[in-house]
Write a protein that holds these residues in place. Structure first.
Motif, mmCIF file in Angstrom:
data_model
loop_
_atom_site.group_PDB
_atom_site.id
_atom_site.type_symbol
_atom_site.label_atom_id
_atom_site.label_comp_id
_atom_site.label_asym_id
_atom_site.label_seq_id
_atom_site.Cartn_x
_atom_site.Cartn_y
_atom_site.Cartn_z
ATOM 1 N N UNK A 142 -25.457 27.839 28.824
ATOM 2 C CA UNK A 142 -23.992 27.841 28.792
ATOM 3 C C UNK A 142 -23.431 27.349 30.123
ATOM 4 N N UNK A 143 -24.032 27.803 31.221
ATOM 5 C CA UNK A 143 -23.619 27.339 32.548
ATOM 6 C C UNK A 143 -23.761 25.820 32.649
ATOM 7 N N UNK A 144 -24.885 25.313 32.209
ATOM 8 C CA UNK A 144 -25.135 23.867 32.232
ATOM 9 C C UNK A 144 -24.132 23.131 31.355
ATOM 10 N N UNK A 145 -23.839 23.688 30.172
ATOM 11 C CA UNK A 145 -22.890 23.075 29.254
ATOM 12 C C UNK A 145 -21.494 23.021 29.874
ATOM 13 N N UNK A 146 -21.058 24.146 30.433
ATOM 14 C CA UNK A 146 -19.733 24.193 31.056
ATOM 15 C C UNK A 146 -19.639 23.234 32.240
ATOM 16 N N UNK A 147 -20.671 23.202 33.055
ATOM 17 C CA UNK A 147 -20.658 22.305 34.217
ATOM 18 C C UNK A 147 -20.702 20.840 33.788
ATOM 19 N N UNK A 148 -21.356 20.565 32.664
ATOM 20 C CA UNK A 148 -21.357 19.202 32.123
ATOM 21 C C UNK A 148 -19.947 18.790 31.741
ATOM 22 N N UNK A 149 -19.223 19.685 31.053
ATOM 23 C CA UNK A 149 -17.829 19.392 30.710
ATOM 24 C C UNK A 149 -16.966 19.198 31.942
ATOM 25 N N UNK A 150 -17.155 20.047 32.936
ATOM 26 C CA UNK A 150 -16.419 19.888 34.194
ATOM 27 C C UNK A 150 -16.675 18.522 34.822
ATOM 28 N N UNK A 151 -17.946 18.159 34.909
ATOM 29 C CA UNK A 151 -18.311 16.889 35.559
ATOM 30 C C UNK A 151 -17.696 15.702 34.813
ATOM 31 N N UNK A 152 -17.751 15.728 33.491
ATOM 32 C CA UNK A 152 -17.182 14.623 32.711
ATOM 33 C C UNK A 152 -15.694 14.481 33.000
ATOM 34 N N UNK A 153 -14.978 15.604 32.968
ATOM 35 C CA UNK A 153 -13.532 15.557 33.191
ATOM 36 C C UNK A 153 -13.201 15.135 34.619
ATOM 37 N N UNK A 154 -13.929 15.690 35.587
ATOM 38 C CA UNK A 154 -13.687 15.334 36.982
ATOM 39 C C UNK A 154 -13.905 13.842 37.203
ATOM 40 N N UNK A 155 -14.992 13.313 36.647
ATOM 41 C CA UNK A 155 -15.305 11.894 36.855
ATOM 42 C C UNK A 155 -14.256 10.995 36.210
ATOM 43 N N UNK A 156 -13.756 11.374 35.029
ATOM 44 C CA UNK A 156 -12.733 10.563 34.370
ATOM 45 C C UNK A 156 -11.417 10.595 35.137
ATOM 46 N N UNK A 157 -11.055 11.759 35.638
ATOM 47 C CA UNK A 157 -9.831 11.878 36.435
ATOM 48 C C UNK A 157 -9.925 10.997 37.676
ATOM 49 N N UNK A 159 -12.026 8.339 38.067
ATOM 50 C CA UNK A 159 -12.173 6.945 37.674
ATOM 51 C C UNK A 159 -10.834 6.295 37.336
ATOM 52 N N UNK A 160 -9.982 7.032 36.613
ATOM 53 C CA UNK A 160 -8.720 6.461 36.139
ATOM 54 C C UNK A 160 -7.506 6.950 36.929
ATOM 55 N N UNK A 161 -7.765 7.681 38.000
ATOM 56 C CA UNK A 161 -6.682 8.173 38.856
ATOM 57 C C UNK A 161 -5.606 8.891 38.035
ATOM 58 N N UNK A 162 -6.043 9.882 37.263
ATOM 59 C CA UNK A 162 -5.128 10.636 36.397
ATOM 60 C C UNK A 162 -4.462 11.725 37.243
ATOM 61 N N UNK A 163 -3.451 11.328 37.996
ATOM 62 C CA UNK A 163 -2.806 12.276 38.911
ATOM 63 C C UNK A 163 -2.066 13.369 38.161
ATOM 64 N N UNK A 164 -1.620 13.075 36.950
ATOM 65 C CA UNK A 164 -0.906 14.079 36.169
ATOM 66 C C UNK A 164 -1.754 15.264 35.776
ATOM 67 N N UNK A 165 -3.067 15.125 35.881
ATOM 68 C CA UNK A 165 -3.960 16.238 35.556
ATOM 69 C C UNK A 165 -3.875 17.353 36.582
ATOM 70 N N UNK A 166 -3.478 17.021 37.818
ATOM 71 C CA UNK A 166 -3.384 18.011 38.899
ATOM 72 C C UNK A 166 -4.680 18.830 38.992
ATOM 73 N N UNK A 167 -5.807 18.145 38.895
ATOM 74 C CA UNK A 167 -7.111 18.804 38.861
ATOM 75 C C UNK A 167 -7.556 19.177 40.274
ATOM 76 N N UNK A 168 -7.829 20.462 40.478
ATOM 77 C CA UNK A 168 -8.283 20.935 41.785
ATOM 78 C C UNK A 168 -9.450 21.910 41.604
ATOM 79 N N UNK A 169 -10.425 21.768 42.469
ATOM 80 C CA UNK A 169 -11.611 22.624 42.429
ATOM 81 C C UNK A 169 -11.376 23.794 43.384
ATOM 82 N N UNK A 170 -10.658 24.813 42.893
ATOM 83 C CA UNK A 170 -10.233 25.912 43.774
ATOM 84 C C UNK A 170 -10.821 27.272 43.380
#
Length: 478
Positions: A142-157, A159-170
């Motif tokens: 489950x940890x691996x699965x969740x981190x996989x989803x995180x990595x995919x989303x982080x990389x897309x944000x 790659x495409x400079x999706x500033x509206x996502x306001x994504x922060x690793x806090x």
């Protein structure tokens, strides 16, 4: 083996509501004839309240127009949320010569994916286990699965400079005020240590420097969580799909045929598909699958106006944070990038997966009480928005991943983890369909399917009793 077992477990059904036209045919609302022996009428279409705060405060975008008339593609994905966007993207990348149609009944970012609290959580949290971790092999997957989803989303944000996502690793704070909640935090802290995951217990006297409130007695901080503006994130993902994906918004599917070919009916025509991917969470049950297995639960959030500088100074703390409750029925809090406060609590059982018209007004009062308990100096700060959003829950906490019937596949039942889990599962489902191998695919195919629910009226009575009891017993955590 796992696939055939799933095929035996799913249900099928034939709906009603079509008009006879003679000769054994029927006429749908789209004016097209269809065989009544193979037609399944979709008896509930997505319908959410009009005031989702994340949607209205995120970046404006021009939605893609509805499909007008007929279309045909090798691949059709239903559901424009985290799971559907991930599945459509990865199918398109895995099959670059194939066209992919992605169908969303409402606008992207308006539905469930834009109505959650915006937590992209990495660590597992099994509330049925004494240490909230349980079986360590499952927990690591489950940890691996969740981190996989995180990595995919982080990389897309990125790659495409999706500033509206306001994504922060806090990271996130899991906070408690009741003795029972503190016991949960301590047990979970021990479980995370066994799993080798960093976590820090913070005493209540130190919490105001973190989250600007003296309300809580203790919190467990885990640094791996990301926080996002969820509607802004899915809007950005939808605007950067591969070129061989065509997105149709405001295009509800009103009926479906699976034999002799897959035909999806919508208000002005049909879509013919060679392969169909269902990524529409609890609404997948209306397509004839997993019936009596997924429970549509709604939870509710309110978002304040932006705090003034004086109001921000009055509470202190960091300028961007998220708190989840130790009690599952407690209150979730966020301080957002634009200095609003999110309050999220209260639950209803919405049998058809659609919003209940009077619920937001009712729960707005609950949010006000929870907000003023935590931030008494902000009692004059009004809410700009209150809304509800759906979760697809199963009694055993399992999701569905795999083949539903020939040429029909699904990733369904988010269990409140649709951001990272849906992203990972949608991506992995597309990889599995392309013949790729991954240990997480094996894990998902082998996992227990969502369990059967008791029939009505017992289901409705039981779910409503559980929700009322849970909300009442949350005490000050609410």
């Amino acid at each position: 083996m796992a696939i055939s077992r799933r095929k035996l477990l799913v249900g099928t059904g034939v709906g009603a509501g079509v008009i006879a036209v003679g000769g054994g045919a029927t006429l749908l609302s789209d004016g097209l004839p269809s065989d009544p022996d193979t037609l399944l009428r979709i008896d509930a279409l997505p319908s959410d309240d009009p005031t989702p705060g994340w949607f209205h405060t995120s970046q404006k975008r021009q939605p893609q127009p509805p499909l007008n008339g007929d279309a045909e593609a090798p691949w059709v994905v239903i559901g424009g949320g985290f799971t559907g966007l991930a599945a459509a993207r990865q199918v398109a990348l895995n099959f670059p010569n194939d066209q992919v149609i992605l169908v969303e009944a409402q606008q992207v970012g308006f539905g469930t994916s834009g109505r959650n609290a915006g937590f992209l959580i990495d660590v597992p949290h099994d509330i049925g286990a004494p240490d909230y971790i349980g079986d360590q092999k499952i927990a690591r997957n489950i940890l691996h699965l969740n981190q996989t989803g995180q990595r995919i989303l982080h990389d897309l944000v990125e790659q495409y400079d999706i500033t509206g996502a306001q994504l922060r690793h806090v990271g996130k704070y899991q906070a408690a005020v009741e003795d029972s909640g503190i016991a949960v935090l301590e047990a979970y802290h021990g479980g995370l240590q066994k799993l080798g995951q960093p976590a820090t217990l913070i005493d209540g006297k130190d919490l105001p420097d973190h989250i600007g409130t003296k309300f809580y007695r203790k919190a467990l901080y885990t640094p791996g969580t990301m926080l996002a503006q969820p509607s802004g994130l899915v809007k950005g993902l939808a605007d950067h799909l591969p070129e061989n994906v065509t997105l149709y918004e405001d295009t509800p599917i009103t009926a479906v045929e699976y034999e002799p070919q897959i035909v999806l009916h919508h208000p002005t025509g049909r879509i013919i598909a060679r392969k169909l991917v269902l990524a529409n969470n609890a609404f997948g049950t209306h397509f004839g699958f997993l019936q009596h297995r997924i429970i549509p639960i709604f939870t509710y959030g309110s978002l304040t106006r932006p705090l003034t500088k004086a109001e921000q100074d009055s509470i202190g703390g960091k300028d961007f944070w998220g708190v989840i409750p130790a009690d599952p029925f407690g209150t979730t809090l966020r301080r957002t990038h634009d200095n609003r406060i999110l309050v999220r609590n209260s639950f209803t059982f919405n049998e058809d997966g659609r919003h209940k018209p009077n619920a937001t007004a009712k729960f707005r009062q609950s949010h006000r009480l929870s907000f003023e308990r935590r931030f008494p100096t902000l009692k004059d700060v009004e809410f700009n928005y209150t809304w509800g959003g759906g979760l697809g829950m199963s009694r055993n906490g399992s999701s569905f991943f795999g083949e539903l019937r020939k040429n029909v596949y699904g990733s369904l039942g988010c269990n409140g983890l649709g951001t990272v889990r849906g992203t990972a599962m949608g991506t992995l489902l597309a990889d599995w369909l392309a013949g790729k191998h991954h240990e997480l695919i094996d894990f998902l195919l082998a996992m227990e399917t969502p369990s059967f629910n008791p029939p009505d009226p017992f289901l409705t009575m039981g779910v409503n009793f559980t929700l009322r009891q849970g909300m009442a017993s949350a005490g000050l955590e609410a």
